[in-house]
Design a protein around this motif. Structure first.
Motif, PDB file in Angstrom:
ATOM      1  N   MET A 159     -17.305  10.307  -0.102  1.00 51.79           N
ATOM      2  CA  MET A 159     -17.820   9.531  -1.236  1.00 51.79           C
ATOM      3  C   MET A 159     -16.656   9.094  -2.117  1.00 51.79           C
ATOM      4  O   MET A 159     -15.769   9.880  -2.427  1.00 51.79           O
ATOM      5  N   MET A 160     -16.676   7.827  -2.502  1.00 50.29           N
ATOM      6  CA  MET A 160     -15.646   7.270  -3.384  1.00 50.29           C
ATOM      7  C   MET A 160     -16.283   6.839  -4.699  1.00 50.29           C
ATOM      8  O   MET A 160     -17.259   6.090  -4.709  1.00 50.29           O
ATOM      9  N   ILE A 161     -15.746   7.339  -5.810  1.00 51.90           N
ATOM     10  CA  ILE A 161     -16.214   6.936  -7.135  1.00 51.90           C
ATOM     11  C   ILE A 161     -15.132   6.079  -7.762  1.00 51.90           C
ATOM     12  O   ILE A 161     -14.061   6.564  -8.117  1.00 51.90           O
ATOM     13  N   SER A 162     -15.395   4.773  -7.860  1.00 50.29           N
ATOM     14  CA  SER A 162     -14.394   3.832  -8.354  1.00 50.29           C
ATOM     15  C   SER A 162     -14.569   3.585  -9.850  1.00 50.29           C
ATOM     16  O   SER A 162     -15.691   3.421 -10.346  1.00 50.29           O
ATOM     17  N   ALA A 173       3.948  -5.156  -4.685  1.00 48.25           N
ATOM     18  CA  ALA A 173       3.405  -5.240  -3.319  1.00 48.25           C
ATOM     19  C   ALA A 173       3.051  -3.881  -2.746  1.00 48.25           C
ATOM     20  O   ALA A 173       2.150  -3.766  -1.903  1.00 48.25           O
ATOM     21  N   LEU A 174       3.748  -2.834  -3.207  1.00 45.71           N
ATOM     22  CA  LEU A 174       3.439  -1.489  -2.721  1.00 45.71           C
ATOM     23  C   LEU A 174       1.999  -1.111  -3.096  1.00 45.71           C
ATOM     24  O   LEU A 174       1.310  -0.427  -2.348  1.00 45.71           O
ATOM     25  N   SER A 175       1.573  -1.572  -4.265  1.00 45.23           N
ATOM     26  CA  SER A 175       0.196  -1.322  -4.695  1.00 45.23           C
ATOM     27  C   SER A 175      -0.790  -2.110  -3.841  1.00 45.23           C
ATOM     28  O   SER A 175      -1.817  -1.583  -3.404  1.00 45.23           O
ATOM     29  N   LEU A 176      -0.471  -3.379  -3.585  1.00 48.53           N
ATOM     30  CA  LEU A 176      -1.374  -4.223  -2.800  1.00 48.53           C
ATOM     31  C   LEU A 176      -1.539  -3.715  -1.372  1.00 48.53           C
ATOM     32  O   LEU A 176      -2.584  -3.906  -0.746  1.00 48.53           O
ATOM     33  N   MET A 177      -0.519  -3.048  -0.851  1.00 48.91           N
ATOM     34  CA  MET A 177      -0.600  -2.493   0.501  1.00 48.91           C
ATOM     35  C   MET A 177      -1.685  -1.424   0.622  1.00 48.91           C
ATOM     36  O   MET A 177      -2.185  -1.156   1.719  1.00 48.91           O
ATOM     37  N   GLN A 178      -2.067  -0.824  -0.509  1.00 47.53           N
ATOM     38  CA  GLN A 178      -3.082   0.232  -0.468  1.00 47.53           C
ATOM     39  C   GLN A 178      -4.466  -0.316  -0.119  1.00 47.53           C
ATOM     40  O   GLN A 178      -5.327   0.423   0.372  1.00 47.53           O
ATOM     41  N   LEU A 179      -4.685  -1.616  -0.380  1.00 50.02           N
ATOM     42  CA  LEU A 179      -5.966  -2.233  -0.014  1.00 50.02           C
ATOM     43  C   LEU A 179      -6.169  -2.153   1.491  1.00 50.02           C
ATOM     44  O   LEU A 179      -7.241  -1.766   1.973  1.00 50.02           O
ATOM     45  N   ALA A 180      -5.122  -2.525   2.248  1.00 52.06           N
ATOM     46  CA  ALA A 180      -5.212  -2.504   3.709  1.00 52.06           C
ATOM     47  C   ALA A 180      -5.272  -1.079   4.238  1.00 52.06           C
ATOM     48  O   ALA A 180      -6.058  -0.764   5.140  1.00 52.06           O
ATOM     49  N   SER A 198     -20.112   4.563  -1.528  1.00 54.48           N
ATOM     50  CA  SER A 198     -19.260   3.997  -2.568  1.00 54.48           C
ATOM     51  C   SER A 198     -20.054   3.875  -3.857  1.00 54.48           C
ATOM     52  O   SER A 198     -21.076   3.181  -3.907  1.00 54.48           O
ATOM     53  N   LEU A 199     -19.586   4.559  -4.895  1.00 57.13           N
ATOM     54  CA  LEU A 199     -20.214   4.476  -6.217  1.00 57.13           C
ATOM     55  C   LEU A 199     -19.308   3.667  -7.134  1.00 57.13           C
ATOM     56  O   LEU A 199     -18.174   4.059  -7.406  1.00 57.13           O
ATOM     57  N   CYS A 200     -19.801   2.540  -7.609  1.00 59.50           N
ATOM     58  CA  CYS A 200     -19.050   1.697  -8.538  1.00 59.50           C
ATOM     59  C   CYS A 200     -19.481   2.026  -9.963  1.00 59.50           C
ATOM     60  O   CYS A 200     -20.664   1.954 -10.284  1.00 59.50           O
ATOM     61  N   THR A 201     -18.510   2.396 -10.789  1.00 58.09           N
ATOM     62  CA  THR A 201     -18.818   2.718 -12.180  1.00 58.09           C
ATOM     63  C   THR A 201     -18.080   1.738 -13.092  1.00 58.09           C
ATOM     64  O   THR A 201     -17.319   0.884 -12.627  1.00 58.09           O
ATOM     65  N   ASP A 202     -18.281   1.857 -14.363  1.00 59.42           N
ATOM     66  CA  ASP A 202     -17.732   0.895 -15.322  1.00 59.42           C
ATOM     67  C   ASP A 202     -16.303   1.252 -15.732  1.00 59.42           C
ATOM     68  O   ASP A 202     -16.085   2.338 -16.278  1.00 59.42           O
ATOM     69  N   PRO A 203     -15.326   0.352 -15.495  1.00 54.05           N
ATOM     70  CA  PRO A 203     -15.400  -0.898 -14.720  1.00 54.05           C
ATOM     71  C   PRO A 203     -14.845  -0.696 -13.312  1.00 54.05           C
ATOM     72  O   PRO A 203     -14.031   0.171 -13.078  1.00 54.05           O
ATOM     73  N   THR A 204     -15.288  -1.527 -12.384  1.00 52.75           N
ATOM     74  CA  THR A 204     -14.707  -1.556 -11.038  1.00 52.75           C
ATOM     75  C   THR A 204     -14.239  -2.978 -10.797  1.00 52.75           C
ATOM     76  O   THR A 204     -15.055  -3.889 -10.599  1.00 52.75           O
ATOM     77  N   THR A 208      -9.376  -2.834  -6.275  1.00 55.08           N
ATOM     78  CA  THR A 208     -10.336  -1.788  -5.918  1.00 55.08           C
ATOM     79  C   THR A 208     -11.620  -2.409  -5.373  1.00 55.08           C
ATOM     80  O   THR A 208     -12.146  -2.002  -4.337  1.00 55.08           O
ATOM     81  N   THR A 209     -12.124  -3.430  -6.088  1.00 50.00           N
ATOM     82  CA  THR A 209     -13.324  -4.130  -5.636  1.00 50.00           C
ATOM     83  C   THR A 209     -13.058  -4.861  -4.323  1.00 50.00           C
ATOM     84  O   THR A 209     -13.946  -4.949  -3.467  1.00 50.00           O
ATOM     85  N   ALA A 210     -11.830  -5.366  -4.173  1.00 49.23           N
ATOM     86  CA  ALA A 210     -11.474  -6.144  -2.982  1.00 49.23           C
ATOM     87  C   ALA A 210     -11.212  -5.265  -1.764  1.00 49.23           C
ATOM     88  O   ALA A 210     -10.919  -5.788  -0.687  1.00 49.23           O
ATOM     89  N   SER A 211     -11.326  -3.967  -1.921  1.00 50.08           N
ATOM     90  CA  SER A 211     -11.105  -3.078  -0.781  1.00 50.08           C
ATOM     91  C   SER A 211     -12.194  -2.019  -0.704  1.00 50.08           C
ATOM     92  O   SER A 211     -13.360  -2.328  -0.468  1.00 50.08           O
ATOM     93  N   TYR A 212     -11.840  -0.757  -0.957  1.00 51.31           N
ATOM     94  CA  TYR A 212     -12.750   0.348  -0.652  1.00 51.31           C
ATOM     95  C   TYR A 212     -14.032   0.378  -1.470  1.00 51.31           C
ATOM     96  O   TYR A 212     -15.041   0.913  -1.018  1.00 51.31           O
ATOM     97  N   ALA A 213     -14.046  -0.203  -2.664  1.00 49.47           N
ATOM     98  CA  ALA A 213     -15.250  -0.114  -3.498  1.00 49.47           C
ATOM     99  C   ALA A 213     -16.444  -0.859  -2.910  1.00 49.47           C
ATOM    100  O   ALA A 213     -17.596  -0.523  -3.195  1.00 49.47           O
ATOM    101  N   MET A 214     -16.173  -1.880  -2.082  1.00 48.95           N
ATOM    102  CA  MET A 214     -17.271  -2.683  -1.526  1.00 48.95           C
ATOM    103  C   MET A 214     -17.438  -2.496  -0.024  1.00 48.95           C
ATOM    104  O   MET A 214     -18.081  -3.298   0.638  1.00 48.95           O
ATOM    105  N   LEU A 215     -16.867  -1.410   0.505  1.00 45.14           N
ATOM    106  CA  LEU A 215     -16.936  -1.192   1.954  1.00 45.14           C
ATOM    107  C   LEU A 215     -17.848  -0.029   2.343  1.00 45.14           C
ATOM    108  O   LEU A 215     -17.808   0.430   3.476  1.00 45.14           O
TER     109      LEU A 215
END
Length: 292
Positions: A159-162, A173-180, A198-204, A208-215
């Motif tokens: 379970m992921m709580i974003s 770019a090191l941060s952006l690599m975490q999406l993949a 995936s639990l999206c909380t305020d704010p997501t 984060t939204t572009a990767s694990y939060a919506m998968l």
């Protein structure tokens, strides 16, 4: 030292240094103006009783809510961020990290743990917005990836709580690599036949939204949470158009098919365990109500 004034005629003779201030944090005022005692708020799962406003909370509170008797084993708790880019804006990144660690008592913007929820093992990763806006840097991605690996090894759900402002700009770019990286790990979790909630909380928002939060196998949210890639103001300024009412709220996203359901925080533990029993074709476990 004597008081600098004494109003004997009013019967007031308390020295200034002896006066007691009201402890900070004794009361909480919600955005709608409702005032609630902090102790009452905590007993009500950090939800304002009068207006049902879900106060932002962090990993400490979510672990208390979701893990049985608040018992869990934290994973990779000593992992901390470095500064490979020697980044500096108005302040050095290393100084920001030290300040965030001192202020929050956390090592980074996510904590991961394994424990029992309603009697069954689950791995939970929970973000903390208080740590540099819940920004996603290398450590956040690495801890989530390792937590998923651990879930696969133990053959338990994940379970992921974003709760995030997006990618951490100080790591570029090191941060952006975490999406993949996190997305690949979630694909491996799916290949292992293990559920992902995936639990999206305020704010997501942001990466984060572009990767694990919506998968998630199911994507769920708390009432009123802001969920989106860019914030409403940026979207409006970019498009030059007025946005629909409630744009990027959890309710708006559910109506447009981005979320499976929205749950009140007091029902969160029951709902995720009901889903896990159903998806894993297990007998539905009897839920032990949490006292409010």
């Amino acid at each position: 030292m004597s008081a600098w004034f004494k109003r004997k005629e009013k019967g007031i003779q308390t020295a200034t240094e002896e006066k007691k201030d009201t402890p900070k944090g004794l009361w909480y005022k919600s955005p709608t103006g409702k005032i609630v005692e902090s102790e009452v708020l905590a007993k009500n799962f950090y939800v304002s009783p009068e207006d049902d406003y879900h106060v932002r909370i962090g990993s400490k509170e979510y672990f208390e809510i979701l893990f049985d008797d608040n018992k869990f084993k934290e994973l990779d708790e000593k992992l901390t961020s470095k500064d490979p880019l020697k980044f500096e804006d108005t302040k050095k990144y290393v100084d920001r990290l030290k300040a965030a660690e001192k202020k929050t008592g956390l090592n980074d913007a996510v904590r991961t743990a394994i424990g029992k929820s309603n009697g069954s093992d689950i791995v939970i990763a929970c973000m903390d917005f208080s740590f540099i806006g819940g920004s996603m840097g290398s450590v956040v991605g690495e801890k989530i990836a390792r937590a998923i690996d651990f879930a696969i090894k133990k053959k338990v759900p994940f379970m992921m709580i974003s709760k995030s402002g997006g990618a951490r700009m100080m790591e570029a770019a090191l941060s952006l690599m975490q999406l993949a990286k996190t997305s690949v790990k979630l694909a491996q979790l799916a290949e292992a036949g293990l559920p992902y909630i995936s639990l999206c909380t305020d704010p997501t928002t942001g990466g984060t939204t572009a990767s694990y939060a919506m998968l998630g196998d199911i994507n769920i949210s708390e009432p009123g949470a802001l969920i989106g890639f860019a914030g409403p103001r940026i979207v409006k300024d970019t498009t030059g158009k007025d946005l629909p009412e409630g744009f990027q709220s959890a309710e708006f996203l559910k109506e447009h098919g981005f979320l499976d359901f929205i749950t009140h925080r007091r029902d969160l533990k029951q709902k995720i365990n009901l889903y896990l029993d159903l998806i894993q074709n297990k007998p539905v476990r009897k839920h032990k109500p949490m006292s409010a």
